[in-house]
Design a protein around this motif. Structure first.
Motif, PDB file in Angstrom:
ATOM      1  N   GLY A   1      -7.691  10.359  -1.827  1.00  0.00           N
ATOM      2  CA  GLY A   1      -8.147  10.486  -0.440  1.00  0.00           C
ATOM      3  C   GLY A   1      -7.236   9.842   0.575  1.00  0.00           C
ATOM      4  N   ALA A   2      -6.003   9.562   0.144  1.00  0.00           N
ATOM      5  CA  ALA A   2      -5.012   9.003   1.086  1.00  0.00           C
ATOM      6  C   ALA A   2      -3.635   9.415   0.602  1.00  0.00           C
ATOM      7  N   ALA A   3      -2.727   9.547   1.529  1.00  0.00           N
ATOM      8  CA  ALA A   3      -1.336   9.875   1.174  1.00  0.00           C
ATOM      9  C   ALA A   3      -0.427   9.230   2.206  1.00  0.00           C
ATOM     10  N   PRO A   4       0.826   8.937   1.819  1.00  0.00           N
ATOM     11  CA  PRO A   4       1.713   8.286   2.781  1.00  0.00           C
ATOM     12  C   PRO A   4       1.989   9.189   3.984  1.00  0.00           C
ATOM     13  N   VAL A   5       2.140   8.560   5.150  1.00  0.00           N
ATOM     14  CA  VAL A   5       2.614   9.253   6.351  1.00  0.00           C
ATOM     15  C   VAL A   5       4.148   9.259   6.241  1.00  0.00           C
TER      16      VAL A   5
ATOM     17  N   VAL B   1       6.515   6.977   8.390  1.00  0.00           N
ATOM     18  CA  VAL B   1       6.357   5.533   8.126  1.00  0.00           C
ATOM     19  C   VAL B   1       6.902   5.194   6.749  1.00  0.00           C
ATOM     20  N   LEU B   2       6.583   6.048   5.778  1.00  0.00           N
ATOM     21  CA  LEU B   2       7.055   5.804   4.406  1.00  0.00           C
ATOM     22  C   LEU B   2       8.584   5.737   4.391  1.00  0.00           C
TER      23      LEU B   2
ATOM     24  N   VAL C   1       8.906   0.019  -1.547  1.00  0.00           N
ATOM     25  CA  VAL C   1       8.540   0.023  -0.125  1.00  0.00           C
ATOM     26  C   VAL C   1       8.269  -1.404   0.323  1.00  0.00           C
ATOM     27  N   ALA C   2       8.802  -1.783   1.473  1.00  0.00           N
ATOM     28  CA  ALA C   2       8.618  -3.159   1.988  1.00  0.00           C
ATOM     29  C   ALA C   2       7.527  -3.161   3.051  1.00  0.00           C
TER      30      ALA C   2
ATOM     31  N   GLU D   1      -2.655   6.212   6.781  1.00  0.00           N
ATOM     32  CA  GLU D   1      -3.560   6.034   7.923  1.00  0.00           C
ATOM     33  C   GLU D   1      -4.545   4.905   7.589  1.00  0.00           C
ATOM     34  N   PRO D   2      -5.012   4.156   8.603  1.00  0.00           N
ATOM     35  CA  PRO D   2      -5.965   3.078   8.299  1.00  0.00           C
ATOM     36  C   PRO D   2      -7.254   3.604   7.666  1.00  0.00           C
TER      37      PRO D   2
END
Ligand SMILES: CC(=O)N[C@@H](Cc1ccc2ccccc2c1)C(=O)O
Ligand SMILES: [Mg+2]
Length: 366
Positions: free
Chosen positions: A346-350, A353-354, A11-12, A328-329
């Motif tokens: 507690g976070a995962a790619p959107v 956007v990914l 991912v860039a 998400e921020p």
């Protein structure tokens, strides 16, 4: 929990501005994300290797090759997080690639049972005090403006990248402009040699909290000798790739403080072992930053909330580096980040956007 599929994604993440350290100048942050799909949940991990082997021996494409040819084929289908490192032990080194895979398995495992990484590791705080790492700049005025900006954003500690030719003068300028109360430290990324001892002792005049990795990663004896020449405490980063190396550094007197990066040491389980070891020896630890996406950033906060993490983290809001992130921020306010409380990291790619930022995606047979 049975692993059904594993994906690696390059991912860039474009950097808002070039980030310069003694190891190089970086205009983009290509990260390697690992997704583990299991019967009960899916989990994510992030490989923190740089695009070239300039920080350590690992690099992004090498990590992808290692995962593809050696690490993923070595994983038993019904492995849990504690079984990953033993399964990968036959392959020497490569802690960053191994950490990404272990973290993805741990994330899936914790999500499946609705447990957060913070609770699992023993987080003692809900919020983490954040410092910020400031790169080498083109001029001292430019540096002073950047530092003023970060202090205005509430960051509680300033770390300056240094290298021969950019050290005493910028540090003096920051100390003189922002006063003695500013918590200030430097990071050389191994740019000096033992012959620079007298020069580095010149930094003692500025009451720094620490000097990070002044010498080459492998030179524990050199750091031990240097620590007897400096008043400023030495903190090791690149030198510490395992709890065993942390123990050696402490017993040699090479490290008064340790910068813990889960990616550099092979994962969050080894990072916790280093935390426990350092706490037992009265050695302070703090959480470093490898310009991770929100995936690694969220997971790092769970670690940074452990009791022995008594110094501000480098883990800052992703906005400090990136205009766009795959997650998400995080919740940043007044120099503190809130530790995610959701299941797993507690976070995962959107997804949108990914997919937009993905350079390459590859499903690896399990
Ligand atoms: C925030 C900080 O200073 N990180 C590392 C060094 C570093 C330097 C340059 C990088 C470029 C691309 C990706 C990761 C990088 C990490 C450190 O503490 O030593
Ligand atoms: Mg460092």
């Amino acid at each position: 929990m049975t692993i059904e599929a594993i994906e690696i994604r390059k991912v860039a993440l474009p950097l808002k501005e070039p980030f310069r350290a003694s190891v190089g100048v970086f205009c983009a942050r290509d990260v390697l994300l690992v997704r583990v799909v299991t019967s009960d949940a899916e989990g994510w991990g992030e490989c923190v290797a740089l695009p070239e082997p300039r920080y350590s021996a690992e690099y992004v494409d090498g990590a992808a090759d290692l995962l593809r040819r050696f690490l993923v084929p070595a994983l038993p289908p019904s492995v849990d997080a504690h079984g990953v490192a033993p399964a990968l032990a036959p392959f020497r080194g490569h802690p960053m690639a191994k950490a990404a895979l272990e973290t993805a398995v741990l994330d899936a495992q914790l999500r499946a049972r609705g447990d957060s990484l913070g609770r699992y590791l023993g987080a003692a705080r809900q919020r983490v005090a954040c410092g910020v790492s400031v790169g080498i700049m083109g001029s001292v005025p430019e540096l002073l403006d950047a530092v003023a900006g970060y202090l205005a954003q509430g960051y509680v500690r300033i770390k300056l990248k240094i290298e021969p030719g950019w050290d005493i003068e910028p540090v003096r300028a920051v100390r003189e402009r922002f006063g003695d109360d500013l918590m200030l430290q430097v990071d050389a990324n191994g740019a000096y040699t033992p012959a620079d001892a007298r020069h580095l002792a010149g930094l003692d005049a500025f009451e720094l909290a620490l000097i990070e990795q002044p010498l080459a990663p492998g030179d524990l004896l050199g750091h031990a000798r240097l620590s007897r020449r400096l008043a400023t405490p030495i903190c090791l980063d690149e030198s510490i790739e395992s709890a065993a190396q942390a123990a050696a550094a402490i017993s040699l007197g090479a490290a008064a403080i340790v910068n813990v990066k889960p990616g550099r040491v092979g994962g969050y389980l080894e990072a916790r072992r280093i935390h426990d070891l350092c706490q037992a020896h009265g050695v302070a630890v703090w959480c470093g930053d490898m310009l991770e996406s929100g995936i690694g950033r969220a997971a790092n906060l769970a670690l940074a909330a452990l009791p022995g993490f008594t110094l501000p983290a480098d883990t800052c809001a992703a906005e400090r580096y990136f205009a766009t992130d795959v997650t998400e921020p995080l919740d940043y306010a007044d120099g503190h980040l809130t530790v995610p409380t959701g299941p797993g990291i507690g976070a995962a790619p959107v997804k949108e956007v990914l997919d937009e930022l993905t350079l390459a995606s590859e499903w690896l047979g399990v």
